[in-house]
Write an enzyme that holds these catalytic residues in place. Structure first.
Site, PDB file in Angstrom:
ATOM      1  CB  SER A  14      -1.127  -0.070   1.223  1.00 19.55           C
ATOM      2  OG  SER A  14      -1.264   1.291   1.827  1.00 19.55           O
ATOM      3  CB  THR A  15       0.922   4.190  -2.380  1.00 15.89           C
ATOM      4  OG1 THR A  15      -0.506   3.996  -2.327  1.00 15.89           O
ATOM      5  CG2 THR A  15       1.180   3.024  -3.565  1.00 15.89           C
TER       6      THR A  15
END
Lengths: 208, 208
Positions: A14-15
């Protein structure tokens, strides 16, 4: 006053989990809050919502914006940023390894190193060699840790974490929980989550 | 220095558009930025992404969190907050009326009043009587404005706004555009959007 705690649920692919992982210990330290690192897999959670891929891939117009927003946010935090290919990365092994570290205290350092390799350098975190290198840099025995990560007991532990996330209403990452169960979603809510945790701990000083 | 401008694209049925609408003029005023109010309909944009309803309805776990987040955000901004029923409200007529006001200068006041009725009092904004009451309070002739809102020319204007939004990469509301085309999504990005607009206007002072 009891030291407040905040649970930090994060997904290695997840960024926005990257942004939170790199700053949460500093921010929590300033606020006097202890962080409980909770690695989990977002895939099964998205699957339970009927999503077969990252929403940023399923909705490419939103995805295009997300990459630009990440560039700006990373720059504001003075963090290097690369777009991993493919996205999302396969985060299964990294999550299993992170669970092994929880009892030994190296999960935060390991997690930051994984995020830095993935989003700071564009390296593949699905490759066991990447994780082995990180483990070695932390003074751990890569072969032993990777073997332990692959045991049935550890795999089951990761599945249980996912079930717990689902049952508590997690739908994305990062997600923060204060001790009273209040949930905050997204890197943008870290400061509010910390403030909530502090305020609730302050109130709990009063006799009930 | 030329006065920087920021386009504010908003949807009357959108919860986070409410938060931005109620604070953008104050925030922009402090930053020295002029706001261009751009009402539009999100439904066709979501439809182009294959979404048949609000994502907060399609993904109820996310929706549940959104309502809680809105409670907290509205409280932090000292704004009253009711959950409209049904959600989302039918915003077609409100958007058409708001377009009529653009040439006459009352769109910001009208829009704030619509949002306040909807999310501050839980009133139906799909009901022409609600909009007529608001128009009267602004000193406008409700019958004349509602008639103008329903003309083919005005309906086409709203459709064109939607096509423009789609072509510029809008996927949600609120969305902000600086003059150089930089896009920011969400009430959480209003401050960054204003800072961007100011910085770009400052740079444009230099001869090229």
């Amino acid at each position: 006053m009891p030291r407040p705690t905040l649970e930090f649920w994060y997904e290695f692919a997840s960024t926005y989990s990257y942004l939170s992982a790199m700053r949460i210990d500093d921010a929590a330290g300033r606020a006097g809050v202890a962080v409980v690192w909770r690695p989990f897999l977002l895939g099964p959670i998205l699957g339970a919502q009927g999503l077969s891929d990252s929403p940023f891939n399923l909705y490419p117009v939103k995805g295009r914006y997300m990459w630009r927003d990440m560039e700006r946010e990373a720059a504001a935090l003075r963090l290097p940023f690369c777009r991993p290919k493919p996205f999302p990365q396969n985060s299964l092994l990294a999550a299993r390894v992170a669970l092994v570290g929880l009892d030994r205290g190296w999960t935060p350092d390991f997690s930051r190193a994984v995020f830095a390799a993935e989003f700071g350098k564009g390296r593949s975190i699905g490759d066991p060699a990447t994780l082995a290198e990180i483990l070695a840099s932390l003074g751990e025995n890569p072969d032993a840790v990777l073997a332990e990560a692959g045991t049935e007991a550890n795999k089951a532990r990761l599945r249980r974490a996912g079930e717990e996330a689902l049952s508590r209403g997690v739908f994305g990452a990062p997600t923060f929980f204060a001790e009273d169960g209040e949930m905050f979603w997204g890197n943008d809510r870290l400061e509010q989550a910390l403030a909530w945790a502090v305020e609730r701990a302050r109130c709990s000083q009063w006799p009930v």
